[in-house]
Design an enzyme around this catalytic site. Structure first.
Site: not given
Ligand code: EPU
Length: 337
Positions: A163, A237, A333
């Site tokens: 990012r 995010s 972010e």
């Molecule tokens: N999780 C939780 N609680 C929550 C959210 C997530 O426990 O409220 C856990 C999930 O269960 C999972 C892990 O966190 O084990 C990862 O969650 P998720 O797959 O939703 O991805 P993320 O790491 O929360 C990132 C990006 C998103 C992108 C997704 C999918 C960042 C900051 N965010 O989210 O990007 O869509 O992966 O690849 O890297 C954005 O940048 O605006 C964005 C939405």
């Protein structure tokens, strides 16, 4: 034409009602160059808006907002395997992805439905479901404000990170991105290893997916988990996923064996900020007309009429509370304006 005292609510996905002292949209590079020559530009701060999807406007903007409306998508060249496509910065990112899918050009299907504009995409190296724009990026053209000349940035000039890019750091405020060129595939290499995509494809009984199938899967996952900015104001995010060292990770893992994490290398672990925020008790929390989204704790939301400064304070409280509970320092972010 420069307008005065313009409400920015329609121009930011958080839906925050702040005013810009001056506002102008540009549809051509010539129009942009003329704007850069005005007193309103020269004697004020300026802010270039694409989709307004990665910013939190905490107060009225006492300067000139420039809305990028450079449109158009062209094929630069192609061979048997690849096609190089140039898109102007004011195009909507998702429309560009849909253009690629419709023409069977692969590489950005995992980036379906990310809000924002084409020009903002390389700035923060947008990413989702195992793909980042840097994976397909060829080059971009940007206008240098001081010289009004157009410079080309190759992949290595952009210094992409998680990012991050040089445009968010060293070159911040010095260039206006005009267009980007991506190298897309004709023989596709799909990236479906992300658990949620695999599950979605299985659920739909798709054994040999096309790029359209992957795009549809991503769209459906995002619609389930993330609020639609057209309905609930948000900037995706709000925080980045933090990276910590092994010593700290081991200590946390001992205390929280189900901590959501991903090993980057022997000494670096990425934690899911969403998990940390949820564990700190913030998921779904609502304060008046804003709060933390109920399905994804990484996303802060404006239910209508909230102030950017209140949302900023909420983000401060979250940072503090996660630090207190886990000793982990989260980073935002979104850009705070
Ligand atoms: N999780 C939780 N609680 C929550 C959210 C997530 O426990 O409220 C856990 C999930 O269960 C999972 C892990 O966190 O084990 C990862 O969650 P998720 O797959 O939703 O991805 P993320 O790491 O929360 C990132 C990006 C998103 C992108 C997704 C999918 C960042 C900051 N965010 O989210 O990007 O869509 O992966 O690849 O890297 C954005 O940048 O605006 C964005 C939405």
């Amino acid at each position: 034409m420069i307008q005065e005292n313009i409400d920015l609510q329609p121009y930011n996905t958080f839906g925050l009602a702040v005013k810009a002292k001056y506002f102008a949209a540009f549809k051509t590079i010539e129009a942009l160059k003329l704007l850069i020559d005005t007193t309103e530009f020269k004697s004020n701060d300026s802010l270039v808006l694409g989709g307004g999807s990665n910013m939190l406007l905490t107060q009225d903007f006492d300067g000139l907002v420039l809305k990028n409306e450079l449109h158009g998508i062209d094929i630069v060249k192609e061979d048997k395997e690849f096609v190089w496509v140039k898109a102007n910065a004011g195009e909507t990112w998702h429309n560009f992805v849909m253009y690629a899918i419709a023409n069977n050009y692969g590489g950005i299907e995992n980036l379906s439905l990310i809000p924002g504009s084409v020009g903002a995409a390389p700035m923060q190296n947008i990413g989702a479901y195992g793909v980042e724009i840097k994976d397909v990026f060829e080059e971009l053209e940007a206008l240098e404000i001081s010289s009004k000349s157009i410079k080309t940035f190759k992949h290595s000039d952009c210094d992409f990170g998680y990012r991050e890019s040089v445009f968010k750091r060293d070159l911040k405020g010095q260039f206006i991105i005009l267009n980007i060129s991506l190298k897309l595939t004709k023989n596709h290499v799909l990236n479906t290893s992300y658990g949620a995509i695999e599950n979605k494809l299985k659920e739909c009984s798709i054994a040999i997916p096309t790029i359209k199938d992957v795009s549809d899967a991503v769209i459906s996952i995002r619609q389930e988990k993330l609020p639609n900015p057209a309905e609930i104001g948000n900037s995706g995010s709000f925080f980045k996923n933090p990276v910590i060292e092994k010593v700290q990770f081991d200590a946390l893992f001992e205390k929280y064996p189900n901590i959501a994490s991903y090993k980057l290398n022997d000494n670096a672990f990425k934690l899911a900020a969403g998990w940390l925020i949820e564990q700190a008790g913030w998921k779904g929390k609502t304060i008046d007309n804003y709060g933390v989204h109920k399905n994804q704790a990484l996303v802060l939301v404006n239910y209508g009429g909230a102030n950017g400064s209140d949302i900023f304070q909420l983000s401060e409280d979250i940072l503090e509370s996660v630090h207190e509970k886990f000793g982990v320092q989260l980073e935002r972010e979104v850009n705070i304006i």
